[in-house]
Structure formats: C-alpha cells, structure tokens
Motif scaffolding. Structure first.
Motif, PDB file in Angstrom:
ATOM      1  N   VAL A 127      -5.059   6.678  10.542  1.00  0.00           N
ATOM      2  CA  VAL A 127      -5.192   7.166   9.520  1.00  0.00           C
ATOM      3  C   VAL A 127      -5.287   8.912   8.633  1.00  0.00           C
ATOM      4  CG1 VAL A 127      -7.495   6.872   7.792  1.00  0.00           C
ATOM      5  CG2 VAL A 127      -6.454   4.803   8.767  1.00  0.00           C
ATOM      6  N   ASN A 128      -5.617   9.547   9.338  1.00  0.00           N
ATOM      7  CA  ASN A 128      -5.758  10.616   9.241  1.00  0.00           C
ATOM      8  C   ASN A 128      -4.325  11.654   9.127  1.00  0.00           C
ATOM      9  OD1 ASN A 128      -8.469  11.498   9.082  1.00  0.00           O
ATOM     10  ND2 ASN A 128      -9.110  11.436  10.884  1.00  0.00           N
ATOM     11  N   ASP A 129      -2.864  10.834  10.290  1.00  0.00           N
ATOM     12  CA  ASP A 129      -1.891  11.956  10.187  1.00  0.00           C
ATOM     13  C   ASP A 129      -1.488  10.960   8.842  1.00  0.00           C
ATOM     14  OD1 ASP A 129      -3.139  12.959  12.279  1.00  0.00           O
ATOM     15  OD2 ASP A 129      -1.408  11.619  13.589  1.00  0.00           O
ATOM     16  N   ALA A 136     -14.050   2.937   3.616  1.00  0.00           N
ATOM     17  CA  ALA A 136     -14.437   1.366   3.929  1.00  0.00           C
ATOM     18  C   ALA A 136     -12.962   1.812   4.816  1.00  0.00           C
ATOM     19  CB  ALA A 136     -14.756   0.074   3.957  1.00  0.00           C
ATOM     20  N   HIS A 137     -13.226   2.067   6.464  1.00  0.00           N
ATOM     21  CA  HIS A 137     -12.361   2.033   8.169  1.00  0.00           C
ATOM     22  C   HIS A 137     -10.982   2.975   7.092  1.00  0.00           C
ATOM     23  CE1 HIS A 137     -14.620  -1.106   8.909  1.00  0.00           C
ATOM     24  NE2 HIS A 137     -14.633  -1.684   8.468  1.00  0.00           N
ATOM     25  N   GLY A 138     -10.981   3.219   6.325  1.00  0.00           N
ATOM     26  CA  GLY A 138     -10.383   4.866   6.182  1.00  0.00           C
ATOM     27  C   GLY A 138     -10.446   5.600   5.142  1.00  0.00           C
ATOM     28  N   GLN A 139      -9.545   6.174   4.840  1.00  0.00           N
ATOM     29  CA  GLN A 139      -9.427   6.703   2.766  1.00  0.00           C
ATOM     30  C   GLN A 139      -7.448   6.470   2.353  1.00  0.00           C
ATOM     31  OE1 GLN A 139      -7.537  10.607   5.477  1.00  0.00           O
ATOM     32  NE2 GLN A 139      -9.935  11.540   6.199  1.00  0.00           N
ATOM     33  N   ALA A 140      -8.849   6.739   1.024  1.00  0.00           N
ATOM     34  CA  ALA A 140      -7.523   6.507  -0.122  1.00  0.00           C
ATOM     35  C   ALA A 140      -7.281   7.820  -1.341  1.00  0.00           C
ATOM     36  CB  ALA A 140      -8.832   5.982  -1.798  1.00  0.00           C
ATOM     37  N   ILE A 141      -6.133   8.096  -1.203  1.00  0.00           N
ATOM     38  CA  ILE A 141      -5.152   9.328  -2.057  1.00  0.00           C
ATOM     39  C   ILE A 141      -5.486   8.750  -3.817  1.00  0.00           C
ATOM     40  CG2 ILE A 141      -3.754  10.434  -2.915  1.00  0.00           C
ATOM     41  CD1 ILE A 141      -2.756   9.612   0.665  1.00  0.00           C
ATOM     42  N   THR A 142      -6.248   9.288  -4.580  1.00  0.00           N
ATOM     43  CA  THR A 142      -5.595   9.495  -6.029  1.00  0.00           C
ATOM     44  C   THR A 142      -5.282  10.240  -6.870  1.00  0.00           C
ATOM     45  OG1 THR A 142      -7.962  10.542  -6.380  1.00  0.00           O
ATOM     46  CG2 THR A 142      -7.765   7.576  -5.581  1.00  0.00           C
ATOM     47  N   GLU A 171      -4.043   3.590  -0.787  1.00  0.00           N
ATOM     48  CA  GLU A 171      -5.440   3.023   0.563  1.00  0.00           C
ATOM     49  C   GLU A 171      -4.436   2.656   1.563  1.00  0.00           C
ATOM     50  OE1 GLU A 171      -9.326   1.370  -1.561  1.00  0.00           O
ATOM     51  OE2 GLU A 171      -7.675   0.067  -0.532  1.00  0.00           O
ATOM     52  N   VAL A 172      -4.999   3.952   2.709  1.00  0.00           N
ATOM     53  CA  VAL A 172      -5.205   3.654   4.615  1.00  0.00           C
ATOM     54  C   VAL A 172      -6.089   3.296   4.595  1.00  0.00           C
ATOM     55  CG1 VAL A 172      -4.063   5.453   6.057  1.00  0.00           C
ATOM     56  CG2 VAL A 172      -3.177   5.704   3.788  1.00  0.00           C
ATOM     57  N   LYS A 173      -5.991   2.223   5.747  1.00  0.00           N
ATOM     58  CA  LYS A 173      -7.239   1.880   6.471  1.00  0.00           C
ATOM     59  C   LYS A 173      -6.574   1.686   7.551  1.00  0.00           C
ATOM     60  CE  LYS A 173      -9.586  -0.115   2.199  1.00  0.00           C
ATOM     61  NZ  LYS A 173     -10.316  -1.705   2.377  1.00  0.00           N
ATOM     62  N   GLN A 174      -7.328   1.832   8.751  1.00  0.00           N
ATOM     63  CA  GLN A 174      -7.607   1.377   9.996  1.00  0.00           C
ATOM     64  C   GLN A 174      -7.659  -0.067  10.133  1.00  0.00           C
ATOM     65  OE1 GLN A 174      -6.682   3.750  12.523  1.00  0.00           O
ATOM     66  NE2 GLN A 174      -6.799   1.734  14.151  1.00  0.00           N
ATOM     67  N   GLN A 175      -6.347  -0.806  10.992  1.00  0.00           N
ATOM     68  CA  GLN A 175      -7.065  -2.472  10.682  1.00  0.00           C
ATOM     69  C   GLN A 175      -5.701  -2.653  12.326  1.00  0.00           C
ATOM     70  OE1 GLN A 175      -3.626  -4.489   8.971  1.00  0.00           O
ATOM     71  NE2 GLN A 175      -5.230  -5.491   7.905  1.00  0.00           N
ATOM     72  N   GLU A 176      -6.712  -2.692  13.657  1.00  0.00           N
ATOM     73  CA  GLU A 176      -6.949  -3.030  14.810  1.00  0.00           C
ATOM     74  C   GLU A 176      -6.062  -1.994  15.440  1.00  0.00           C
ATOM     75  OE1 GLU A 176      -5.127  -6.739  14.614  1.00  0.00           O
ATOM     76  OE2 GLU A 176      -6.258  -8.045  13.709  1.00  0.00           O
ATOM     77  N   GLN A 177      -5.137  -2.049  16.015  1.00  0.00           N
ATOM     78  CA  GLN A 177      -4.526  -1.261  16.296  1.00  0.00           C
ATOM     79  C   GLN A 177      -3.337  -0.450  15.699  1.00  0.00           C
ATOM     80  OE1 GLN A 177      -4.515   0.230  19.416  1.00  0.00           O
ATOM     81  NE2 GLN A 177      -6.587  -1.852  19.694  1.00  0.00           N
ATOM     82  N   ASN A 178      -2.934  -0.441  14.493  1.00  0.00           N
ATOM     83  CA  ASN A 178      -2.320   0.326  13.018  1.00  0.00           C
ATOM     84  C   ASN A 178      -3.472   0.799  12.074  1.00  0.00           C
ATOM     85  OD1 ASN A 178       0.607  -1.174  15.238  1.00  0.00           O
ATOM     86  ND2 ASN A 178      -0.198  -3.250  13.849  1.00  0.00           N
TER      87      ASN A 178
END
Length: 133
Positions: free
Chosen positions: A51-53, A80-86, A95-102
């Motif tokens: 998510v950070n990258d 929740a579970h990530g970050q949003a760029i606005t 929205e960039v969110k962690q979803q299992e291994q991806n």
C-alpha cells in the motif's frame, strides 16, 4: 469591482484554461467523498506491491500533472486497511487497500459521464496508476 476583477482574469487567462479550472472547481464542489464512492469505481486494479509503495508512486505521478494554471495537488489520508489519495475538491479519490497478499486500487472520479468532462485527465490518471502497478 467584481466585474473589473473578472474582466482582468479573463484577459490574462486563455478561455479554455479558465473553463477547465472552473469545471474542476464546480465538479469538486458538487461532490463529497461519500457520494463519489457510492458509485462504482471508474477503474480498479490489483498489485503485489505494498500500500505504501503504491500510494507514494501514484501520488508522485499525479503531482507531475498540471491542469489549468497549477499542478495537481494530492492529499494522502488513512482509511481502513490502507490509504486514500484525494485531489483538490475531491474530484478524484484513489483508494489503495491491503487485500490478503495483494493491494487493491479503486479509482473514483467525478469526470466520467459529465458534460464537458476532461477525458484526457481521467485517462492520464488511469495511466499513472497502471504505471505504478
């Protein structure tokens, strides 16, 4: 006095640039993050990057773009579970969110389907996201 100011602005600005800036401002004013995200995303993606990258890469690419007279400004917010760029006025939300291994990326924009929408902007941002995957 307002008429003089507007007249001066129009003399200094190319009419197309003025209309582009006005449409961005009006589109952003008419949209709230909740309303924008109540629609299906314009595009969605998956990546094995963190998510950070992804957030760092996408935000950097967007800030290299300029519309009207100034560069595109981005803001990164935790979700929740990530970050949003606005972008300014919530014209775009990524929205960039962690979803299992991806990581899952959802791209929301006020522009698709709107009268006078700037398809180049939408396609450019989509391309920026794809280049970071």
């Amino acid at each position: 006095m307002l008429n003089n100011y507007l007249s001066l602005c129009l003399k200094e600005l190319d009419v197309k640039k003025f209309l582009l800036v006005a449409s961005v401002v009006l589109a952003g004013c008419a949209s709230s993050p909740q309303k924008l995200k109540s629609q299906p995303p314009y595009a969605d993606f998956k990546s094995t990057k963190t998510v950070n990258d992804l957030t760092s890469c996408i935000s950097s690419k967007l800030e290299e773009r300029s519309y009207g007279l100034s560069p595109l400004q981005t803001f990164i917010k935790p979700v929740a579970h990530g970050q949003a760029i606005t972008t300014v006025g919530n014209a775009e939300i990524i929205e960039v969110k962690q979803q299992e291994q991806n990581s899952k990326i959802n791209y929301y924009s006020v522009f698709p389907g709107r009268l006078g929408a700037n398809q180049d902007r939408v396609d450019g941002i989509k391309s920026d996201i794809e280049s970071c995957l």
